[in-house]
Design a protein around this motif. Structure first.
Motif, PDB file in Angstrom:
ATOM      1  N   THR A  21       0.846  -1.197   0.000  1.00  0.00           N
ATOM      2  CA  THR A  21       0.000   0.000   0.000  1.00  0.00           C
ATOM      3  C   THR A  21       0.876   1.239   0.000  1.00  0.00           C
ATOM      4  N   MET A  22       0.645   2.096  -1.004  1.00  0.00           N
ATOM      5  CA  MET A  22       1.401   3.341  -1.126  1.00  0.00           C
ATOM      6  C   MET A  22       0.452   4.526  -1.109  1.00  0.00           C
ATOM      7  N   ALA A  23       0.794   5.528  -0.326  1.00  0.00           N
ATOM      8  CA  ALA A  23       0.103   6.811  -0.377  1.00  0.00           C
ATOM      9  C   ALA A  23       0.947   7.744  -1.230  1.00  0.00           C
ATOM     10  N   MET A  24       0.318   8.372  -2.231  1.00  0.00           N
ATOM     11  CA  MET A  24       1.044   9.299  -3.099  1.00  0.00           C
ATOM     12  C   MET A  24       0.633  10.728  -2.763  1.00  0.00           C
ATOM     13  N   HIS A  36       0.455  11.699 -12.109  1.00  0.00           N
ATOM     14  CA  HIS A  36      -0.685  10.946 -12.644  1.00  0.00           C
ATOM     15  C   HIS A  36      -0.201   9.661 -13.330  1.00  0.00           C
ATOM     16  N   GLY A  37       0.835   9.816 -14.160  1.00  0.00           N
ATOM     17  CA  GLY A  37       1.380   8.653 -14.856  1.00  0.00           C
ATOM     18  C   GLY A  37       1.986   7.627 -13.920  1.00  0.00           C
ATOM     19  N   VAL A  38       2.700   8.095 -12.910  1.00  0.00           N
ATOM     20  CA  VAL A  38       3.299   7.174 -11.941  1.00  0.00           C
ATOM     21  C   VAL A  38       2.203   6.473 -11.146  1.00  0.00           C
ATOM     22  N   LEU A  39       1.184   7.215 -10.743  1.00  0.00           N
ATOM     23  CA  LEU A  39       0.054   6.620 -10.024  1.00  0.00           C
ATOM     24  C   LEU A  39      -0.590   5.516 -10.862  1.00  0.00           C
ATOM     25  N   ASP A  78       2.257   1.300   3.769  1.00  0.00           N
ATOM     26  CA  ASP A  78       3.627   0.789   3.762  1.00  0.00           C
ATOM     27  C   ASP A  78       4.630   1.855   3.330  1.00  0.00           C
ATOM     28  N   MET A  79       4.210   2.675   2.337  1.00  0.00           N
ATOM     29  CA  MET A  79       5.147   3.633   1.754  1.00  0.00           C
ATOM     30  C   MET A  79       4.429   4.934   1.424  1.00  0.00           C
ATOM     31  N   VAL A  80       5.109   6.037   1.686  1.00  0.00           N
ATOM     32  CA  VAL A  80       4.625   7.355   1.293  1.00  0.00           C
ATOM     33  C   VAL A  80       5.537   7.850   0.177  1.00  0.00           C
ATOM     34  N   ASP A  81       4.953   8.052  -1.006  1.00  0.00           N
ATOM     35  CA  ASP A  81       5.659   8.526  -2.195  1.00  0.00           C
ATOM     36  C   ASP A  81       5.324  10.006  -2.364  1.00  0.00           C
ATOM     37  N   VAL A  82       6.343  10.864  -2.452  1.00  0.00           N
ATOM     38  CA  VAL A  82       6.120  12.309  -2.377  1.00  0.00           C
ATOM     39  C   VAL A  82       6.422  13.010  -3.699  1.00  0.00           C
ATOM     40  N   PHE A  83       5.395  13.623  -4.256  1.00  0.00           N
ATOM     41  CA  PHE A  83       5.484  14.504  -5.416  1.00  0.00           C
ATOM     42  C   PHE A  83       5.211  15.932  -4.954  1.00  0.00           C
ATOM     43  N   GLY A 102       6.249   2.655   6.673  1.00  0.00           N
ATOM     44  CA  GLY A 102       7.537   1.992   6.762  1.00  0.00           C
ATOM     45  C   GLY A 102       8.604   2.571   5.854  1.00  0.00           C
ATOM     46  N   VAL A 103       8.156   3.344   4.833  1.00  0.00           N
ATOM     47  CA  VAL A 103       9.084   3.888   3.846  1.00  0.00           C
ATOM     48  C   VAL A 103       8.675   5.313   3.502  1.00  0.00           C
ATOM     49  N   LEU A 104       9.669   6.192   3.413  1.00  0.00           N
ATOM     50  CA  LEU A 104       9.482   7.536   2.871  1.00  0.00           C
ATOM     51  C   LEU A 104      10.257   7.590   1.572  1.00  0.00           C
ATOM     52  N   TRP A 105       9.565   7.885   0.478  1.00  0.00           N
ATOM     53  CA  TRP A 105      10.186   7.900  -0.845  1.00  0.00           C
ATOM     54  C   TRP A 105       9.915   9.257  -1.473  1.00  0.00           C
ATOM     55  N   SER A 106      10.954   9.952  -1.917  1.00  0.00           N
ATOM     56  CA  SER A 106      10.745  11.231  -2.602  1.00  0.00           C
ATOM     57  C   SER A 106      11.120  11.092  -4.075  1.00  0.00           C
TER      58      SER A 106
END
Length: 138
Positions: A21-24, A36-39, A78-83, A102-106
């Motif tokens: 599970t990723m929150a964008m 949008h494309g990555v999502l 699980d992961m937060v993806d930041v735009f 559990g993960v911070l991703w920029s």
């Protein structure tokens, strides 16, 4: 970890295989925007995606319900993806910690040593200045 250098072998692949599970943060309804494309690609690859955008809260992007903030998510992330801009990253890191991610991703071009330090001190794995869509297909 120095996030300006190459990540250890298997680090990114391990994250992408572990998370479900990723929150964008910064998801856009505009098909011309990179988020949008990555999502779309991550959703199509089977990840449970949660778009986060206060201006779009209550709407849908790609058939997914949009929430205003990470605190509004009612399931484990699980992961937060930041735009977002780099200056917003420390605050988002604190929110990711607060929800137990559990993960911070920029994303590409987004970097903050302060955010990385906060997240790592709280036990999160961190990836900076990378795109999960690109890394997924490496």
């Amino acid at each position: 970890m120095n996030h300006r250098e190459a990540y250890p072998e298997g680090y990114i692949a391990g994250i992408l295989s572990d998370v479900k599970t990723m929150a964008m943060v910064g998801a856009s309804p505009d098909p011309s925007r990179p988020s949008h494309g990555v999502l779309r690609v991550l959703k199509d690859q089977g990840y449970n995606m949660i778009p986060v955008n206060p201006k779009q809260a209550g709407e849908q992007i790609l058939g997914l319900d949009v929430v205003a903030s990470l605190a509004d998510i009612d399931e484990p992330v699980d992961m937060v993806d930041v735009f977002r801009v780099s200056e917003a990253l420390p605050g988002i890191a604190k929110e990711a910690i607060d929800i137990g991610a559990g993960v911070l991703w920029s994303q590409l071009g987004v970097y903050s040593e302060e955010a990385a330090r906060l997240a790592e001190e709280a036990g999160l794995r961190v990836v900076m200045n990378r795109c999960p869509k690109i890394e997924l297909f490496r």
